[in-house]
Design an enzyme around this catalytic site. Sequence first.
Site, PDB file in Angstrom:
ATOM      1  N   HIS A 177       0.758  -1.162   0.222  1.00 46.52           N
ATOM      2  CA  HIS A 177       0.215  -0.065  -0.302  1.00 46.52           C
ATOM      3  C   HIS A 177       0.922   1.221   0.052  1.00 46.52           C
ATOM      4  O   HIS A 177       0.775   2.125  -0.922  1.00 46.52           O
ATOM      5  CB  HIS A 177      -0.833  -0.247   1.197  1.00 46.52           C
ATOM      6  CG  HIS A 177      -1.885   1.124   1.249  1.00 46.52           C
ATOM      7  ND1 HIS A 177      -3.171   1.081   0.939  1.00 46.52           N
ATOM      8  CD2 HIS A 177      -1.785   2.486   1.821  1.00 46.52           C
ATOM      9  CE1 HIS A 177      -3.712   2.135   0.888  1.00 46.52           C
ATOM     10  NE2 HIS A 177      -2.919   3.051   1.486  1.00 46.52           N
ATOM     11  N   GLU A 178       1.793   1.301   0.789  1.00 48.05           N
ATOM     12  CA  GLU A 178       2.423   2.475   1.005  1.00 48.05           C
ATOM     13  C   GLU A 178       3.476   2.589  -0.199  1.00 48.05           C
ATOM     14  O   GLU A 178       3.785   3.572  -0.481  1.00 48.05           O
ATOM     15  CB  GLU A 178       3.210   2.556   2.318  1.00 48.05           C
ATOM     16  CG  GLU A 178       2.418   2.509   3.569  1.00 48.05           C
ATOM     17  CD  GLU A 178       1.318   3.591   3.706  1.00 48.05           C
ATOM     18  OE1 GLU A 178       1.508   4.711   3.168  1.00 48.05           O
ATOM     19  OE2 GLU A 178       0.008   3.614   4.157  1.00 48.05           O
ATOM     20  N   HIS A 207       1.744   4.406  -2.763  1.00 45.39           N
ATOM     21  CA  HIS A 207       1.721   5.793  -2.531  1.00 45.39           C
ATOM     22  C   HIS A 207       2.842   6.454  -2.908  1.00 45.39           C
ATOM     23  O   HIS A 207       3.078   7.541  -3.704  1.00 45.39           O
ATOM     24  CB  HIS A 207       1.447   6.282  -1.286  1.00 45.39           C
ATOM     25  CG  HIS A 207      -0.003   6.199  -0.834  1.00 45.39           C
ATOM     26  ND1 HIS A 207      -0.927   6.710  -1.460  1.00 45.39           N
ATOM     27  CD2 HIS A 207      -0.462   5.386   0.243  1.00 45.39           C
ATOM     28  CE1 HIS A 207      -2.120   6.486  -0.696  1.00 45.39           C
ATOM     29  NE2 HIS A 207      -1.824   5.791   0.225  1.00 45.39           N
ATOM     30  N   GLU A 219      -4.941   7.331  -3.458  1.00 45.23           N
ATOM     31  CA  GLU A 219      -5.519   6.023  -3.010  1.00 45.23           C
ATOM     32  C   GLU A 219      -5.671   4.972  -4.048  1.00 45.23           C
ATOM     33  O   GLU A 219      -5.455   3.596  -3.868  1.00 45.23           O
ATOM     34  CB  GLU A 219      -6.833   6.025  -2.004  1.00 45.23           C
ATOM     35  CG  GLU A 219      -6.694   6.406  -0.868  1.00 45.23           C
ATOM     36  CD  GLU A 219      -5.768   5.522   0.256  1.00 45.23           C
ATOM     37  OE1 GLU A 219      -4.667   6.249   0.627  1.00 45.23           O
ATOM     38  OE2 GLU A 219      -6.055   4.541   0.336  1.00 45.23           O
TER      39      GLU A 219
HETATM   40 ZN   LIG Z   1      -3.509   5.311   1.621  1.00 48.71          ZN
END
Ligand SMILES: [Zn+2]
Length: 497
Positions: free
Chosen positions: A262-263, A266, A292
């Site tokens: 997830h990170e 980003h 997101e």
């Molecule tokens: Zn996030």
Amino acid sequence: MDPTSELLSELRTELRGTTQLDEIRSLLAWDQQTMLATRGHQRRAEQLALLSAIHHERFASKKVGDLLSELSQRSELDEMQQTGIQLLLKDWRRAACVPAELVERLARLQGQGHMAWMEARAARDFRVFAPVLQQLVDATIERAHALEPGAPVYDVLVDDFEPGMSTERLTDLFRRLRAGLLPLLDAISGATPMPRLEGTFPRDQQMSWCLELASAMGFATDSGRVDLATHPFTTRLGPTDIRITTYLNERNPMHALGATLHETGHALYEQGLPSHLEGTGVEQFASMGLHESQSRFWENTIGRSAPFFRWLAPRFAQHFGAVAPDANTWYRAANRVERGTNRVLADEVTYNLHVIVRFELERALFAGEIQVPDLRDAWAEAYRRDLTAPQDDVEGVLQDIHWSGAAFGYFPTYTLGNLYSAALGRKMQQELPVWELVERGEFAPILGWLRERVHQHGRRWPSEELVRRVTGESDVVEDLVSYLWARHGALHGVTRA
Ligand SMILES: [Zn+2]
């Protein structure tokens, strides 16, 4: 230099200063969440407040405002420059149109809100938090009126995080999404549940595995770092200093896997933004929803797929030996679906239902249809309807930190991210052999596609428009619902009616 170029260069100098102040602020905040000793927090909060005040003073200044309004009249700017000036003018108005007294009051209330929220959680009682929450709501309404007098409050709040999005559009998207998700969830609820991962996975080994994972995805390790934090986040300290944090759970490596993917998603977006356009206003990310979409694409679309685990399982085994699960066990555990009470730990199918509950409550609250004291029961009622009723306030209305910091209007961006991700994923599969690439661990063409179609455009277009430009006229709700049916229907042995 001609007069317009002179104005542009003067503006760029001003913005470079404010951007760097912001980066310094991010460094202090990163340190606060990763390194800082307990007794350092009081002083750090003061340092951050000071920097925010200096930043505000410089960016919301008459000088910047005059430069921007002067430039907005110049017809010799090209289309990209004009877009940038309009975006910056909007940022400037958002900063300059709120009275300093209100900015300070809101900042103070956010501090109090956080403390009251912690106390309320310790007491497991929403009533401890409600009075400060009421003040936060009132100050937020005041701020919205100052920004756009006469506009519906919730529209103004949503626009903070998702420029171009409206309450009406969200209501329509989320109503259709909920109607698409519930039949899938009902069908899965009748099937045999997927297993959980079990074992002991030493933290040090998990950390080196996470580093390997981030760099395999394309994270430039000479332009960032990976560290640990209790609540994982990604932050930008400069165009070539993007920092990720992750979270380790010794009993379950799924947590580290999800957080790292997830990170890193980003961070890849941040590393792909058009830094050569710095100072034009276009170089920033488009919206929280689009941010997101990038994290969730890697975490879910790629990171919960069967081909991904066929690539991952042998690599994981190199770190952990015999205790490592096989690819199929990974895949099944990663797609366990449950009607739970917790948004952060929720699976892909139920996740958006958690978000929709929060959206409905916020929308009703700012439309005056419900009041702060009603939130607890309204929360429990909505959960009973679609998910499962919380046992107490900590499982329920006190679950998220967002409202304690007045981040109203933020929740919808999580689901917008999933919708955008589904549309982009569908289009990518038409143009790339995604699953063959993933199974071989060849992530570069996938990242290259995202760079070209999404990252390099910064915030040139509102996110929904950017996604439409990439994917064509598509129904993002149908894209997400059919993606979920395809994966979870097959896995759970159920078919769409
Ligand atoms: Zn996030």
